[in-house]
Structures are given as structure tokens and as C-alpha cells.
Write a protein that holds these residues in place. Structure first.
Motif, PDB file in Angstrom:
ATOM      1  N   GLY A   1      12.729 -14.894 -37.963  1.00 48.95           N
ATOM      2  CA  GLY A   1      12.859 -16.059 -37.080  1.00 48.95           C
ATOM      3  C   GLY A   1      14.300 -16.299 -36.682  1.00 48.95           C
ATOM      4  N   VAL A   2      15.169 -16.284 -37.695  1.00 45.83           N
ATOM      5  CA  VAL A   2      16.588 -16.521 -37.426  1.00 45.83           C
ATOM      6  C   VAL A   2      17.119 -15.475 -36.456  1.00 45.83           C
ATOM      7  N   GLN A   3      16.697 -14.239 -36.673  1.00 43.08           N
ATOM      8  CA  GLN A   3      17.164 -13.170 -35.783  1.00 43.08           C
ATOM      9  C   GLN A   3      16.682 -13.365 -34.364  1.00 43.08           C
ATOM     10  N   LEU A   4      15.410 -13.707 -34.247  1.00 45.06           N
ATOM     11  CA  LEU A   4      14.872 -13.905 -32.899  1.00 45.06           C
ATOM     12  C   LEU A   4      15.574 -15.047 -32.177  1.00 45.06           C
ATOM     13  N   ILE A   5      15.806 -16.151 -32.900  1.00 50.73           N
ATOM     14  CA  ILE A   5      16.501 -17.282 -32.276  1.00 50.73           C
ATOM     15  C   ILE A   5      17.881 -16.846 -31.800  1.00 50.73           C
ATOM     16  N   SER A   6      18.579 -16.128 -32.668  1.00 52.84           N
ATOM     17  CA  SER A   6      19.939 -15.706 -32.312  1.00 52.84           C
ATOM     18  C   SER A   6      19.934 -14.773 -31.117  1.00 52.84           C
TER      19      SER A   6
ATOM     20  N   VAL B   1      24.957 -15.810 -41.046  1.00 51.97           N
ATOM     21  CA  VAL B   1      25.810 -15.534 -42.207  1.00 51.97           C
ATOM     22  C   VAL B   1      25.222 -16.199 -43.444  1.00 51.97           C
ATOM     23  N   PHE B   2      24.800 -17.453 -43.245  1.00 50.89           N
ATOM     24  CA  PHE B   2      24.244 -18.199 -44.379  1.00 50.89           C
ATOM     25  C   PHE B   2      23.002 -17.511 -44.949  1.00 50.89           C
ATOM     26  N   THR B   3      22.075 -17.146 -44.055  1.00 46.58           N
ATOM     27  CA  THR B   3      20.832 -16.538 -44.556  1.00 46.58           C
ATOM     28  C   THR B   3      21.103 -15.165 -45.159  1.00 46.58           C
ATOM     29  N   ALA B   4      22.028 -14.431 -44.549  1.00 44.42           N
ATOM     30  CA  ALA B   4      22.334 -13.107 -45.092  1.00 44.42           C
ATOM     31  C   ALA B   4      22.904 -13.237 -46.508  1.00 44.42           C
ATOM     32  N   LEU B   5      23.815 -14.209 -46.664  1.00 46.80           N
ATOM     33  CA  LEU B   5      24.404 -14.442 -47.993  1.00 46.80           C
ATOM     34  C   LEU B   5      23.331 -14.832 -49.002  1.00 46.80           C
ATOM     35  N   ALA B   6      22.505 -15.766 -48.567  1.00 51.70           N
ATOM     36  CA  ALA B   6      21.435 -16.226 -49.452  1.00 51.70           C
ATOM     37  C   ALA B   6      20.542 -15.048 -49.828  1.00 51.70           C
TER      38      ALA B   6
ATOM     39  N   VAL C   1      29.992 -22.809 -26.168  1.00 43.37           N
ATOM     40  CA  VAL C   1      29.436 -21.642 -26.849  1.00 43.37           C
ATOM     41  C   VAL C   1      29.049 -22.012 -28.274  1.00 43.37           C
ATOM     42  N   ALA C   2      29.044 -23.330 -28.559  1.00 37.38           N
ATOM     43  CA  ALA C   2      28.705 -23.784 -29.909  1.00 37.38           C
ATOM     44  C   ALA C   2      27.356 -23.241 -30.392  1.00 37.38           C
ATOM     45  N   PRO C   3      26.327 -23.192 -29.542  1.00 42.62           N
ATOM     46  CA  PRO C   3      25.048 -22.659 -30.040  1.00 42.62           C
ATOM     47  C   PRO C   3      25.165 -21.233 -30.576  1.00 42.62           C
ATOM     48  N   LEU C   4      26.009 -20.435 -29.940  1.00 42.23           N
ATOM     49  CA  LEU C   4      26.206 -19.073 -30.432  1.00 42.23           C
ATOM     50  C   LEU C   4      26.834 -19.098 -31.822  1.00 42.23           C
ATOM     51  N   ARG C   5      27.800 -20.019 -31.977  1.00 39.21           N
ATOM     52  CA  ARG C   5      28.466 -20.120 -33.283  1.00 39.21           C
ATOM     53  C   ARG C   5      27.494 -20.603 -34.336  1.00 39.21           C
ATOM     54  N   ILE C   6      26.641 -21.563 -33.945  1.00 40.44           N
ATOM     55  CA  ILE C   6      25.664 -22.065 -34.906  1.00 40.44           C
ATOM     56  C   ILE C   6      24.736 -20.930 -35.320  1.00 40.44           C
ATOM     57  N   ALA C   7      24.309 -20.137 -34.330  1.00 43.77           N
ATOM     58  CA  ALA C   7      23.415 -19.021 -34.626  1.00 43.77           C
ATOM     59  C   ALA C   7      24.093 -18.054 -35.589  1.00 43.77           C
ATOM     60  N   MET C   8      25.383 -17.830 -35.365  1.00 42.78           N
ATOM     61  CA  MET C   8      26.095 -16.896 -36.221  1.00 42.78           C
ATOM     62  C   MET C   8      26.227 -17.455 -37.631  1.00 42.78           C
ATOM     63  N   ALA C   9      26.590 -18.742 -37.702  1.00 45.02           N
ATOM     64  CA  ALA C   9      26.740 -19.374 -39.011  1.00 45.02           C
ATOM     65  C   ALA C   9      25.428 -19.305 -39.783  1.00 45.02           C
TER      66      ALA C   9
END
Ligand code: UDP
Ligand code: MG
Length: 340
Positions: free
Chosen positions: A287-292, A248-253, A237-245
Motif C-alpha cells: 500500500g505504502v509503495q503504491l501511494i508513493s 523510510v519509516f516502514t522500511a526501518l520498522a 512537494v511536501a507530499p513527496l517528502r511525506i511519502a518518502m518519510a
């Protein structure tokens, strides 16, 4: 009967070895395959059966193997209702194999049948799984070799079981291993991962993989990519975690950037309307949202297919010639048709 005696053939018991071959449009190689398999198997102190699985071939392979099965009692033809893909064909073959040991081999003779004695030797010495590791990949492009290497490195880093590089489906499995595999209920069958998941004592034998004897590989890069993707999402499930990370990163930024803009506007007033940067940020976030969402969808989709509980494959018929001992003649045709 004890495990040891089924292996070594003590107490007058000759072990039965099944050879399972998934076949999809391999008419050109089938005669050669049968000949080479028979030569090897006849020389061994075993009983054997060859289970040919026709994965909905369109070139008459199915017909050919049915005829073969009717004339040779060691051959059984399991014909699937349509093309279900190699993984399903293999599973069908394993389900229909009756041997104390089962060997899986490709139809195109890329896996030399001459290695079977060595595999059986390792089995008799106690291995439940004999995995064949490719030393070279003759006849394959540098790009394919390299991409396979990178893929396995990546997959092993993120998945729970370690899936060995360069071992394909060419392997021997003890009855216990085959039964264990049959217990795994999932519909998304990434065989290499499932093989690794069951564990059990494993011996690895290295060999040189030959180029295809005839015909062409059914795999193009797209289907290889699909298989790789299947492998990753089935075992991690690593891809899901990467998507989440990433989210989080983009939201923070985004927050920081917003704060900075507010401060800037308060201190210096509204200078230049920042349309370009706004547009850039929005597209990026979109883009990030669509990928996730896509990734999430992949896993949800998997759950959906598992939930439907459809069979992995449908059998059109099983053709075999059964030996009837009555009056010591061979009853020529015993054709049973059943739909799984
Ligand atoms: N195969 C199958 N169903 C498919 C595609 C392939 O049963 O949909 C069989 C094919 O006949 C062969 C084996 O799987 O026996 C490996 O296929 P191929 O040689 O095309 O793959 P590669 O050796 O390139 O991995
Ligand atoms: Mg091949």
C-alpha cells in the motif's frame, strides 16, 4: 505615462477598467449581470470594458454574449473552443483585457458588482492587487466551509507562498499585476496560488458573499477535491517528502521486525509459522509503495503536461463591436475571428 497618472486620471487621461467574467452555462444570470455591472460602471469617472469569456457553455450563453457584444460597444465576448475550466477561462479573459486595471468577477453575482467603486478606490490609493475576502459564505453548506478552512490551513503549512484563506478569484489587479501573471508560463493553473505568488502591494477588502443569483454551481465535491489536490501539488512537494518519510519509516520498522524474528527463531526455534503477520506486513508495504508511486506519478504527470507546452485554451472567436469615428456613426459590425 506614469503609473500614478494612469490610476488617478490626471493629465486628461481617463483610466480604462476591464471587468473579466468567466462564464459557463450562465444564461439565466447574464442579463442581470450585465445590468448590474453597467449601473455600477456608468456611475464612475472611468472608461470601461466588460470581457465575457464563454467557457464552452452549452446553454446558449455564448450566443447571448455575442449578441450583447454586437449591440453594446463596451462588451467583448471571447468564446473558447470548448470547456477548458474556470482557471483557463479566467486566464483567457486576463489575456484579452486591455484595461489599466482589471477586475475579475464571477458571472453568478455571488460577488456583488456594487463593490467595484471601493476596489477602484484602493487601486487609486496605490494597491496593485485588491483581494476581496469573504466574510460569510451564505448559501454554502457547513461542510464546504469547514473543509475549505482545513484545506487552507494545511496548504499554507506546506507551500512556499502563503495562499490567503477565503479570498477567491474576485479581485482587482493593476496592469502590472496582470502582466506579471501573464508571464507565469505554467499549464497547471491554480489561480489562487499564482495570485499569491506574484505578491505586489495588496489591499484586502472584506465582503459578504451572496448566494448564487440563479443556476447551480458547477463544482461538486469531487471537482473541489481535484482543485485542492491541484493546489497542493502545484505549490508544494511536501507530499513527496511525506511519502518518502513514510517509506523510510516502514522500511526501518520492517528491518527491525525481521531482525527480531531472526533472533527469536535462533533463540526459541521456529515456533508458529507467522503467515498472518507476514501477509499483513506485505499488504501494508504494498500500500505504502503504491501511494508513493501514485504521488510520484502525479508530479511526473505535471511535468509531462508542462513539457508539452500546449496552450491553456483555444479561442473560437472574439466578438466585439468596434467604434469607428468616421462620420461620427457607429459602424455596427466588426467581427474578427482569430484562433490563438
Ligand atoms: N465557470 C467557468 N468554467 C467552468 C466552471 C465555472 O468559466 O468550467 C465560471 C462560472 O460561470 C462562474 C464562475 O466560473 O462565473 C464560478 O463558478 P461557480 O459559481 O460554479 O463556482 P463557485 O461560486 O461555486 O465557486
Ligand atoms: Mg458561484
Amino acid at each position: 505615462m506614469s503609473k500614478e497618472s494612469t490610476r488617478s486620471g490626471t493629465a486628461g487621461y481617463t483610466p480604462l477598467v476591464s471587468v473579466v467574467v468567466p462564464v459557463y452555462n450562465e444564461l439565466q444570470v447574464l442579463p442581470m449581470l450585465h445590468e448590474r455591472l453597467t449601473t455600477v460602471l456608468e456611475a464612475l469617472p472611468i472608461r470601461y470594458e466588460i470581457v465575457l469569456v464563454d467557457d464552452g457553455s452549452r446553454d446558449g450563453s455564448g450566443q447571448y454574449m455575442a449578441q450583447l457584444a454586437l449591440s453594446v460597444s463596451e462588451v467583448r465576448a471571447v468564446r473558447l473552443a470548448r470547456n477548458f475550466g474556470k482557471e483557463a477561462a479566467l486566464t483567457a479573459g486576463l489575456h484579452h483585457a486591455r484595461g489599466d486595471a482589471v477586475i475579475v468577477i464571477d458571472a453568478d453575482l455571488q460577488d456583488p458588482p456594487e463593490l467595484i467603486p471601493a476596489m477602484l478606490q484602493a487601486w487609486q490609493e496605490g494597491a496593485d492587487v485588491v483581494a476581496m475576502k469573504r466574510r460569510s459564505r451564505a448559501g454554502e453548506t457547513r461542510f464546504k466551509t469547514l473543509s475549505a478552512h482545513v484545506f487552507y490551513r494545511l496548504l499554507n503549512r506546506i507551500s512556499e507562498v502563503s495562499i490567503p484563506e477565503d479570498t477567491g478569484d474576485f479581485r482587482l489587479m493593476s496592469r502590472q499585476a496582470v502582466d506579471a501573471l501573464a508571464q507565469l508560463p505554467e499549464r497547471n493553473r491554480y489561480m489562487k496560488g499564482l495570485f499569491a505568488w506574484i505578491g505586489l502591494p495588496t489591499t484586502v477588502i472584506e465582503y459578504d458573499r451572496a448566494p448564487r443569483a440563479a443556476g447551480t454551481s458547477q463544482w461538486d465535491y469531487l471537482s473541489l477535491f481535484r482543485l485542492a489536490f491541484e493546489g497542493v501539488t502545484s505549490f508544494s512537494v511536501a507530499p513527496l517528502r511525506i511519502a518518502m518519510a513514510l517509506g523510510v519509516f516502514t522500511a526501518l520498522a520492517g528491518c527491525l521486525f525481521g531482525a527480531w524474528i531472526i533472533v527469536k527463531t535462533l533463540v526459541m526455534g521456529d515456533t508458529v509459522p507467522g503467515y498472518p503477520s507476514m501477509a499483513a506486513i506485505m499488504t501494508f508495504l504494498g500500500g505504502v509503495q503504491l501511494i508513493s508511486i501514485g504521488l510520484l506519478g502525479e508530479y511526473v504527470g505535471k511535468t509531462y503536461f508542462e513539457a508539452k507546452q500546449r496552450p491553456l485554451y483555444l479561442v473560437r472567436d472574439v466578438v466585439e463591436r468596434t467604434r469607428v469615428i468616421e462620420k461620427s456613426v457607429l459602424k455596427p459590425v466588426e467581427l474578427h475571428r482569430h484562433v490563438a
